[in-house]
Design a protein around this motif. Structure first.
Motif, PDB file in Angstrom:
ATOM      1  N   ASP A 212       1.079  -1.612  -0.269  1.00 26.32           N
ATOM      2  CA  ASP A 212      -0.123  -0.097   0.065  1.00 26.32           C
ATOM      3  C   ASP A 212       0.843   1.047   0.286  1.00 26.32           C
ATOM      4  O   ASP A 212       2.087   1.271   0.231  1.00 26.32           O
ATOM      5  CB  ASP A 212      -1.000   0.216   0.698  1.00 26.32           C
ATOM      6  CG  ASP A 212      -2.062  -0.845   1.249  1.00 26.32           C
ATOM      7  OD1 ASP A 212      -1.980  -1.749   0.263  1.00 26.32           O
ATOM      8  OD2 ASP A 212      -2.335  -1.052   2.236  1.00 26.32           O
ATOM      9  N   ILE A 213       0.397   1.987  -0.617  1.00 26.72           N
ATOM     10  CA  ILE A 213       0.608   4.088  -0.486  1.00 26.72           C
ATOM     11  C   ILE A 213       0.063   4.163  -0.040  1.00 26.72           C
ATOM     12  O   ILE A 213      -1.384   4.363  -0.065  1.00 26.72           O
ATOM     13  CB  ILE A 213       1.104   4.422  -1.823  1.00 26.72           C
ATOM     14  CG1 ILE A 213       1.196   3.972  -3.080  1.00 26.72           C
ATOM     15  CG2 ILE A 213       1.521   5.949  -1.791  1.00 26.72           C
ATOM     16  CD1 ILE A 213       3.259   3.229  -2.756  1.00 26.72           C
ATOM     17  N   VAL A 214       0.311   4.845   1.942  1.00 31.35           N
ATOM     18  CA  VAL A 214      -0.369   5.193   2.492  1.00 31.35           C
ATOM     19  C   VAL A 214      -0.406   6.787   2.744  1.00 31.35           C
ATOM     20  O   VAL A 214       0.894   7.066   3.336  1.00 31.35           O
ATOM     21  CB  VAL A 214      -0.317   4.219   4.276  1.00 31.35           C
ATOM     22  CG1 VAL A 214      -1.502   5.649   5.245  1.00 31.35           C
ATOM     23  CG2 VAL A 214      -0.666   3.313   3.705  1.00 31.35           C
ATOM     24  N   LYS A 250      -5.167   7.663   4.623  1.00 30.71           N
ATOM     25  CA  LYS A 250      -5.452   7.499   6.627  1.00 30.71           C
ATOM     26  C   LYS A 250      -6.216   8.734   6.992  1.00 30.71           C
ATOM     27  O   LYS A 250      -5.230   9.817   6.945  1.00 30.71           O
ATOM     28  CB  LYS A 250      -4.380   7.058   6.698  1.00 30.71           C
ATOM     29  CG  LYS A 250      -4.201   6.725   8.136  1.00 30.71           C
ATOM     30  CD  LYS A 250      -5.714   5.752   8.865  1.00 30.71           C
ATOM     31  CE  LYS A 250      -5.142   5.526  10.157  1.00 30.71           C
ATOM     32  NZ  LYS A 250      -6.107   6.851  11.106  1.00 30.71           N
ATOM     33  N   LEU A 251      -7.017   8.392   7.112  1.00 24.77           N
ATOM     34  CA  LEU A 251      -7.485   9.666   7.981  1.00 24.77           C
ATOM     35  C   LEU A 251      -8.056   9.464   9.680  1.00 24.77           C
ATOM     36  O   LEU A 251      -8.272   8.690  10.022  1.00 24.77           O
ATOM     37  CB  LEU A 251      -9.601  10.205   7.274  1.00 24.77           C
ATOM     38  CG  LEU A 251      -9.204  10.007   6.030  1.00 24.77           C
ATOM     39  CD1 LEU A 251     -10.760  10.418   5.733  1.00 24.77           C
ATOM     40  CD2 LEU A 251      -8.294  11.218   5.525  1.00 24.77           C
ATOM     41  N   ARG A 252      -7.529  10.476  10.562  1.00 28.79           N
ATOM     42  CA  ARG A 252      -7.841  10.367  11.891  1.00 28.79           C
ATOM     43  C   ARG A 252      -9.735  10.716  12.195  1.00 28.79           C
ATOM     44  O   ARG A 252     -10.440  10.239  13.515  1.00 28.79           O
ATOM     45  CB  ARG A 252      -6.728  11.898  12.617  1.00 28.79           C
ATOM     46  CG  ARG A 252      -5.934  11.586  12.542  1.00 28.79           C
ATOM     47  CD  ARG A 252      -4.847  11.042  13.051  1.00 28.79           C
ATOM     48  NE  ARG A 252      -5.108  10.330  14.220  1.00 28.79           N
ATOM     49  CZ  ARG A 252      -4.375  11.190  15.991  1.00 28.79           C
ATOM     50  NH1 ARG A 252      -3.281  11.533  15.165  1.00 28.79           N
ATOM     51  NH2 ARG A 252      -5.469  10.336  16.807  1.00 28.79           N
ATOM     52  N   GLY A 279     -12.838   6.772  -5.912  1.00 28.47           N
ATOM     53  CA  GLY A 279     -13.258   6.034  -7.115  1.00 28.47           C
ATOM     54  C   GLY A 279     -11.983   5.030  -6.865  1.00 28.47           C
ATOM     55  O   GLY A 279     -11.578   4.155  -6.599  1.00 28.47           O
ATOM     56  N   LYS A 280     -11.088   6.328  -6.651  1.00 27.16           N
ATOM     57  CA  LYS A 280      -9.596   5.477  -6.682  1.00 27.16           C
ATOM     58  C   LYS A 280      -9.284   4.665  -5.448  1.00 27.16           C
ATOM     59  O   LYS A 280      -7.890   4.268  -5.411  1.00 27.16           O
ATOM     60  CB  LYS A 280      -8.968   6.508  -7.903  1.00 27.16           C
ATOM     61  CG  LYS A 280      -9.169   6.177  -9.181  1.00 27.16           C
ATOM     62  CD  LYS A 280      -8.569   7.282 -10.081  1.00 27.16           C
ATOM     63  CE  LYS A 280      -9.524   7.048 -11.319  1.00 27.16           C
ATOM     64  NZ  LYS A 280      -9.001   8.069 -12.475  1.00 27.16           N
ATOM     65  N   LEU A 281      -9.358   6.111  -4.502  1.00 28.54           N
ATOM     66  CA  LEU A 281      -8.371   6.568  -3.347  1.00 28.54           C
ATOM     67  C   LEU A 281      -9.251   5.446  -2.200  1.00 28.54           C
ATOM     68  O   LEU A 281     -10.599   5.083  -1.858  1.00 28.54           O
ATOM     69  CB  LEU A 281      -8.132   7.466  -2.590  1.00 28.54           C
ATOM     70  CG  LEU A 281      -7.809   8.169  -3.863  1.00 28.54           C
ATOM     71  CD1 LEU A 281      -7.566   9.755  -2.646  1.00 28.54           C
ATOM     72  CD2 LEU A 281      -6.359   7.667  -3.719  1.00 28.54           C
ATOM     73  N   VAL A 282      -8.394   4.256  -1.363  1.00 26.79           N
ATOM     74  CA  VAL A 282      -9.080   4.017  -0.042  1.00 26.79           C
ATOM     75  C   VAL A 282      -9.303   4.629   0.947  1.00 26.79           C
ATOM     76  O   VAL A 282      -8.109   5.095   1.550  1.00 26.79           O
ATOM     77  CB  VAL A 282      -9.025   2.053   0.129  1.00 26.79           C
ATOM     78  CG1 VAL A 282      -9.363   1.406   1.189  1.00 26.79           C
ATOM     79  CG2 VAL A 282      -8.490   1.426  -1.265  1.00 26.79           C
ATOM     80  N   ILE A 283     -10.213   4.905   1.686  1.00 25.20           N
ATOM     81  CA  ILE A 283     -10.459   5.543   2.745  1.00 25.20           C
ATOM     82  C   ILE A 283     -10.643   4.229   4.018  1.00 25.20           C
ATOM     83  O   ILE A 283     -11.151   3.728   4.553  1.00 25.20           O
ATOM     84  CB  ILE A 283     -11.366   6.388   2.954  1.00 25.20           C
ATOM     85  CG1 ILE A 283     -11.728   7.645   2.105  1.00 25.20           C
ATOM     86  CG2 ILE A 283     -12.459   7.208   4.332  1.00 25.20           C
ATOM     87  CD1 ILE A 283     -12.770   8.632   2.039  1.00 25.20           C
ATOM     88  N   ASP A 284      -9.821   5.111   4.596  1.00 19.34           N
ATOM     89  CA  ASP A 284      -8.936   4.019   6.305  1.00 19.34           C
ATOM     90  C   ASP A 284      -9.128   4.954   7.472  1.00 19.34           C
ATOM     91  O   ASP A 284      -8.623   6.209   7.559  1.00 19.34           O
ATOM     92  CB  ASP A 284      -7.552   3.482   6.609  1.00 19.34           C
ATOM     93  CG  ASP A 284      -7.375   2.785   7.353  1.00 19.34           C
ATOM     94  OD1 ASP A 284      -8.437   1.983   8.254  1.00 19.34           O
ATOM     95  OD2 ASP A 284      -6.351   2.109   7.359  1.00 19.34           O
ATOM     96  N   THR A 285     -10.449   5.032   8.281  1.00 11.75           N
ATOM     97  CA  THR A 285     -10.262   5.241   9.551  1.00 11.75           C
ATOM     98  C   THR A 285      -9.688   5.083  10.699  1.00 11.75           C
ATOM     99  O   THR A 285      -9.466   4.760  11.665  1.00 11.75           O
ATOM    100  CB  THR A 285     -11.592   5.687   9.931  1.00 11.75           C
ATOM    101  OG1 THR A 285     -12.024   5.253  10.203  1.00 11.75           O
ATOM    102  CG2 THR A 285     -12.147   7.234   8.715  1.00 11.75           C
TER     103      THR A 285
END
Length: 456
Positions: A212-214, A250-252, A279-285
């Motif tokens: 992954d690129i984070v 990667k979001l807080r 639709g191209k980026l994965v949001i992770d919290t």
């Protein structure tokens, strides 16, 4: 040093301070008793943010209570912990110190010349029992700021995480005339062996799932909407270049969730407004540690996640697209070898930190850490009656009304006192007047300087 195990109660407010407080308690000696509570403020984290902040700590299964400031002060008085760790934002530190010490004792310390000079014989030394009060900053704290010291002037020690931070804060404290004591710790998010190996984890190494690129986002930087949109478009381009890997945002917190710092342009909201990135980026919290488990590279403007990634030998790119400045909180990375434009990620990739940069910046030798020794010394001084209550640094003009105003501003709707509502009614108009006067003065100074520069 003390001959008995100590009891520590940590008080946290926002998501990042909760994470730091829980992790810092995990670094205390195992014989010590530790507990954690969240104080009600406008920044109180959501249930999802609490779970992410506590992941990997002893509180992950124990959970934490959320209580009001006055209730926490009563608990401190009843349980008498040796140390109270104030893992909260600056304005809340000042309010909690007053609540725990009692407003009268906090004022006496400020008025007592002996305590102001830091002498144990001053009137502040004759106060009733109190805990040792400690605070700290949850991540990268370069540059040292006046506000960090201003709000924490009455704590007995300030925990920092690098030799450079200690040096900069000590110099600033001397300039301000604040006789603060500092304690060096290691960022508690790092493992017990904080020195990176200098070998990239990368493809073909110990974690083949790490592709992954984070991008570790921050609420404060970059500030401009256009800059944030630039980041999203560049990340989308990376995703297009290699559909086999994930590009993770990667979001807080999501839009509307409270954070330590207010976020004017949430990335998840902006992402929905950019068709070419949608639709191209994965949001992770989730927890940062989990995001790094599958990261081949970490990208950020100045997040502490960069330090976590360096420790885990994950290549890092600290963006200089928007410059390198105190306002961007990225000057600490000068000389690290990690700075570069986002466009370079597709060509030269992320980097490993320069070994010469590590010692002064968060990867100091374990034998230089003195945090526990400082805490034990403070407890001994408190028990000997030589630990004076420290004076507040300025901010006393206005007397009782000012203190009530400070409390209302820090606690927001969770301060339900009649005095708080009165202070808000009086204080808000007065504050606007003060801000207008300051703006006028700045404008006059700027005009005067322009005239001098244009004189023949």
């Amino acid at each position: 040093m003390t001959e008995r195990p100590l009891a520590v109660l940590a008080v946290a407010d926002s998501d990042s301070y909760l994470k730091w407080g829980a992790a810092t308690l995990g670094r205390m000696p195992q014989s010590w008793t530790t507990d954690l509570v969240v104080v009600e403020t406008p920044a109180v984290p959501s249930a999802r943010q609490v779970a992410a902040a506590l992941a990997g700590t002893v509180f992950e299964t124990r959970g934490v209570d959320i209580r009001g400031a006055d209730e926490i002060a009563r608990r401190v008085a009843a349980e008498r912990p040796d140390i109270v760790l104030l893992s909260v934002r600056g304005p809340v530190v000042r309010v909690l110190v007053r609540a725990i010490l009692g407003d009268r004792e906090a004022r006496r310390a400020t008025d007592a010349s002996g305590a102001r000079a830091g002498r144990p014989g001053g009137r502040g030394a004759t106060t009733p029992w109190r805990p040792v009060l400690v605070s700290g900053l949850p991540g990268i704290s370069i540059p040292a700021t006046r506000k960090a010291l201003y709000y924490r002037a009455q704590v007995d020690a300030l925990i920092l995480h690098s030799a450079r931070e200690i040096d900069e804060f000590r110099a600033l404290a001397a300039t301000m005339g604040v006789g603060q004591r500092f304690a060096l710790s290691t960022l508690p998010f790092l493992a017990d062996t904080p020195r990176p190996t200098g070998t990239a984890r990368g493809r073909g190494s110990r974690d083949r799932a790490a592709t992954d690129i984070v991008f570790a986002a921050q609420a404060k930087v970059p500030r401009e909407k256009s800059d944030r949109e630039h980041v999203l478009r560049e990340l989308a381009t990376l995703a297009d270049a290699d559909p086999s890997r994930r590009v993770v945002l990667k979001l807080r917190g999501l839009a509307g969730e409270p954070q330590t710092h207010a976020e004017r342009y949430p990335y998840d909201t902006l992402l929905a407004e950019i068709p070419e990135a949608r639709g191209k980026l994965v949001i992770d919290t989730g927890p940062m540690s989990a995001s790094l488990d599958t990261a081949a590279a970490l990208v950020t403007v100045s997040s502490t996640a960069a330090i976590e990634a360096v420790h885990r030998d994950i290549p890092v790119l600290v963006l200089d697209d928007f410059g390198v400045s105190n306002g961007l909180i990225n000057t600490v990375f000068e000389g690290s070898g990690l700075l570069g434009p986002l466009s370079s990620l597709a060509t030269t990739g992320a980097r490993l930190a320069d070994a010469r940069w590590l010692d002064d910046n968060y990867f100091h030798a374990p034998d230089t850490v003195d945090c526990i020794a400082v805490l034990e010394t403070l407890v001994v001084e408190r028990e000997a009656g030589t630990l004076a209550v420290r004076p507040q640094f300025r901010g006393t003009l206005g007397g009782t009304l000012r203190r009530v105003w400070d409390r209302k501003r820090a606690l927001g709707r969770y301060d339900r006192s009649a005095a708080g509502f009165l202070a808000l009614a009086v204080g808000m108009p007065a504050r606007y007047v003060v801000l207008a006067v300051r703006a006028a003065r700045r404008s006059m100074r700027s005009t005067s300087e322009d005239r001098r520069m244009t004189r023949p």
